[in-house]
Design a protein around this motif. Sequence first.
Motif, mmCIF file in Angstrom:
data_model
loop_
_atom_site.group_PDB
_atom_site.id
_atom_site.type_symbol
_atom_site.label_atom_id
_atom_site.label_comp_id
_atom_site.label_asym_id
_atom_site.label_seq_id
_atom_site.Cartn_x
_atom_site.Cartn_y
_atom_site.Cartn_z
ATOM 1 N N ILE A 72 0.728 -1.655 -0.030
ATOM 2 C CA ILE A 72 0.292 0.097 -0.178
ATOM 3 C C ILE A 72 1.065 1.119 -0.131
ATOM 4 N N ARG A 73 0.967 2.335 -0.784
ATOM 5 C CA ARG A 73 1.227 3.401 -0.879
ATOM 6 C C ARG A 73 0.756 5.162 -0.683
ATOM 7 N N ILE A 74 1.256 5.728 -0.088
ATOM 8 C CA ILE A 74 0.927 7.239 0.888
ATOM 9 C C ILE A 74 -0.240 7.785 -0.192
ATOM 10 N N GLU A 75 -0.211 7.831 -1.271
ATOM 11 C CA GLU A 75 -0.424 8.034 -2.590
ATOM 12 C C GLU A 75 -2.070 7.036 -2.848
ATOM 13 N N ASP A 76 -1.958 5.682 -2.486
ATOM 14 C CA ASP A 76 -3.619 5.016 -1.950
ATOM 15 C C ASP A 76 -4.290 5.454 -1.316
ATOM 16 N N ILE A 77 -3.873 5.732 -0.109
ATOM 17 C CA ILE A 77 -4.402 6.212 0.954
ATOM 18 C C ILE A 77 -5.161 7.366 0.915
ATOM 19 N N LEU A 78 -4.470 8.478 1.075
ATOM 20 C CA LEU A 78 -4.578 9.647 0.475
ATOM 21 C C LEU A 78 -5.967 9.438 -0.315
ATOM 22 N N ARG A 79 -5.967 8.869 -1.316
ATOM 23 C CA ARG A 79 -6.855 9.149 -2.552
ATOM 24 C C ARG A 79 -7.938 8.000 -2.098
ATOM 25 N N ALA A 80 -7.621 6.891 -1.348
ATOM 26 C CA ALA A 80 -9.180 5.665 -0.856
ATOM 27 C C ALA A 80 -9.871 6.668 0.552
ATOM 28 N N THR A 81 -8.898 7.846 1.442
ATOM 29 C CA THR A 81 -9.377 7.944 2.322
ATOM 30 C C THR A 81 -9.968 9.438 1.791
ATOM 31 N N ALA A 82 -9.713 10.172 0.659
ATOM 32 C CA ALA A 82 -11.030 11.112 0.173
ATOM 33 C C ALA A 82 -12.547 10.732 -0.385
ATOM 34 N N SER A 83 -12.339 9.930 -1.189
ATOM 35 C CA SER A 83 -13.090 9.384 -1.978
ATOM 36 C C SER A 83 -14.246 8.641 -0.674
ATOM 37 N N HIS A 84 -13.629 8.219 0.193
ATOM 38 C CA HIS A 84 -14.423 7.863 1.596
ATOM 39 C C HIS A 84 -15.740 9.191 2.212
ATOM 40 N N PHE A 85 -14.678 10.262 2.320
ATOM 41 C CA PHE A 85 -15.603 10.992 3.189
ATOM 42 C C PHE A 85 -15.558 11.964 1.993
ATOM 43 N N HIS A 86 -15.599 11.631 0.188
ATOM 44 C CA HIS A 86 -16.462 12.684 -0.424
ATOM 45 C C HIS A 86 -15.560 14.749 -0.378
ATOM 46 N N VAL A 87 -13.758 13.894 0.671
ATOM 47 C CA VAL A 87 -12.796 15.451 0.026
ATOM 48 C C VAL A 87 -12.756 15.309 -1.422
ATOM 49 N N SER A 88 -11.468 16.341 -1.315
ATOM 50 C CA SER A 88 -10.240 15.970 -2.141
ATOM 51 C C SER A 88 -9.311 15.472 -2.018
ATOM 52 N N ARG A 89 -8.336 14.731 -2.602
ATOM 53 C CA ARG A 89 -6.913 14.906 -2.755
ATOM 54 C C ARG A 89 -6.305 16.074 -2.190
ATOM 55 N N SER A 90 -6.335 16.929 -2.892
ATOM 56 C CA SER A 90 -5.980 18.931 -2.643
ATOM 57 C C SER A 90 -6.203 18.845 -0.824
ATOM 58 N N ASP A 91 -7.771 19.042 -0.721
ATOM 59 C CA ASP A 91 -7.761 18.817 0.329
ATOM 60 C C ASP A 91 -7.407 18.474 1.673
ATOM 61 N N LEU A 92 -6.966 16.978 1.940
ATOM 62 C CA LEU A 92 -6.213 16.781 2.896
ATOM 63 C C LEU A 92 -4.367 17.110 2.968
ATOM 64 N N MET A 93 -4.184 17.451 1.818
ATOM 65 C CA MET A 93 -2.964 17.928 1.086
ATOM 66 C C MET A 93 -2.653 19.270 2.087
ATOM 67 N N SER A 94 -3.919 19.904 2.082
ATOM 68 C CA SER A 94 -3.999 21.722 1.824
ATOM 69 C C SER A 94 -3.769 22.553 3.834
ATOM 70 N N ALA A 95 -3.523 23.236 3.741
ATOM 71 C CA ALA A 95 -3.815 23.942 4.955
ATOM 72 C C ALA A 95 -4.863 24.292 5.627
ATOM 73 N N ARG A 96 -6.332 23.402 5.549
ATOM 74 C CA ARG A 96 -7.406 24.235 6.185
ATOM 75 C C ARG A 96 -7.443 23.247 7.306
ATOM 76 N N ARG A 97 -8.751 24.086 8.299
ATOM 77 C CA ARG A 97 -8.288 23.022 9.219
ATOM 78 C C ARG A 97 -10.346 22.739 9.538
ATOM 79 N N THR A 98 -10.711 23.098 9.250
ATOM 80 C CA THR A 98 -12.579 23.357 8.708
ATOM 81 C C THR A 98 -12.364 20.944 9.323
#
Length: 410
Positions: A315-341
Amino acid sequence: MMGVLHDPRAGRTKTQMDVAKALADARARIDAAAAAHVAPPRPAAPVVLPPAAVLSRQDGIGGSPLDPRLTFATFVTGRSNSLAHAAARQVADGLRGDPVMFNPLYIHAGVGLGKTHLLQALTWAVSSTPERKALYLTAEKFIFGFAAALKTKDGFAYKESLRGIDVLVIDDLQFLLGKLHLDLLGAAINAVIDAGRQVILAADRPASELEGLDQRTSSRLAAGLVVEMGKPDREQRRLILLERVAAARAHHPDFDIADSILDYLAEALASNGRDLEAVVNRLLAHSKLNGSAVTMDLAEREARDLVRPQEQRRIRIEDILRATASHFHVSRSDLMSARRTANIVKPRQLAMYLAKTLTLRSLPEIGRRFGGRDHTTVLHAVRKMERIIPTDADLGAAAEKIKNQLQEGI
């Protein structure tokens, strides 16, 4: 009325004599040309340097040691490595001045799957011809050479010396640590490619997973050919065993392994080629040192610790980012951003937790992949998830679902 003149000697008309003379003259000219023609000399057979000369050349240009056993002749090809082998042969069979087709060539594979064998085979083939020079370097040797040159303020000269190499081969890039090492790698790659020469690279992971690689080097690698070498299939494993047995019999003619035992070993040892070589060496030792017959019982006993459980999908970190973003209906860039909502922070922390538990990446590496965050941020996220997942049913279910998807490759 005068008749046609005849030649009293030949009984032929003058017209017939003229034609005969023209034919004779033409035949004489053809015969003279054939006699004067000298067939062009056949091209001389290519000069092949002996192994000792190849090793001397490598040492003379600062290369890493080569193993005489690791040649194309002993490399077993199959579906798992056919493209990598074909690309390496294309480079090895080229001539100086030929256009470079795939540059750089980047080969990645897990441990024991033959990437070092293939790189050394290529180096042997190129270095055996006097017209071309190949330099084989492990990552450690590469850094040592560059660092020594920088210490003596001769880094530019070292980089320029690489331009005189026809084929630069660097193995085990995963051991290059930090931005400085990867910057030195980028400088070397750019110097050689800009000079129109070939670069071959290998690592145990895709180039995208080399932490700290700069943008220019990343784009260079992407512009070349990236090839993965997979695990050998059963047929290929049996061929590897046969090759190893044949190599052993060159020194021990009475050594042999029955077909039924080879079939068992090819079926049981499915992980990599090193396990296959190891079991042949063990059976050879029993045969020569103890005088033991190579039986199925002996083979099963010696292979027991080499038989590995079915490995889970890497498993790669890229896979984790993609799967997590898909599950929570956010974008991959959201997970990597500085947003704190709240709808971003919790998925991000869960993704960091999964990256720590499902991969071998360090906290600093994970932080860099999550938008350049500090390792303490990752540690905080991991500890927080470890504390609340057991008590938060929804979050625990989300973590389990994402984990199952990743392990099943969905």
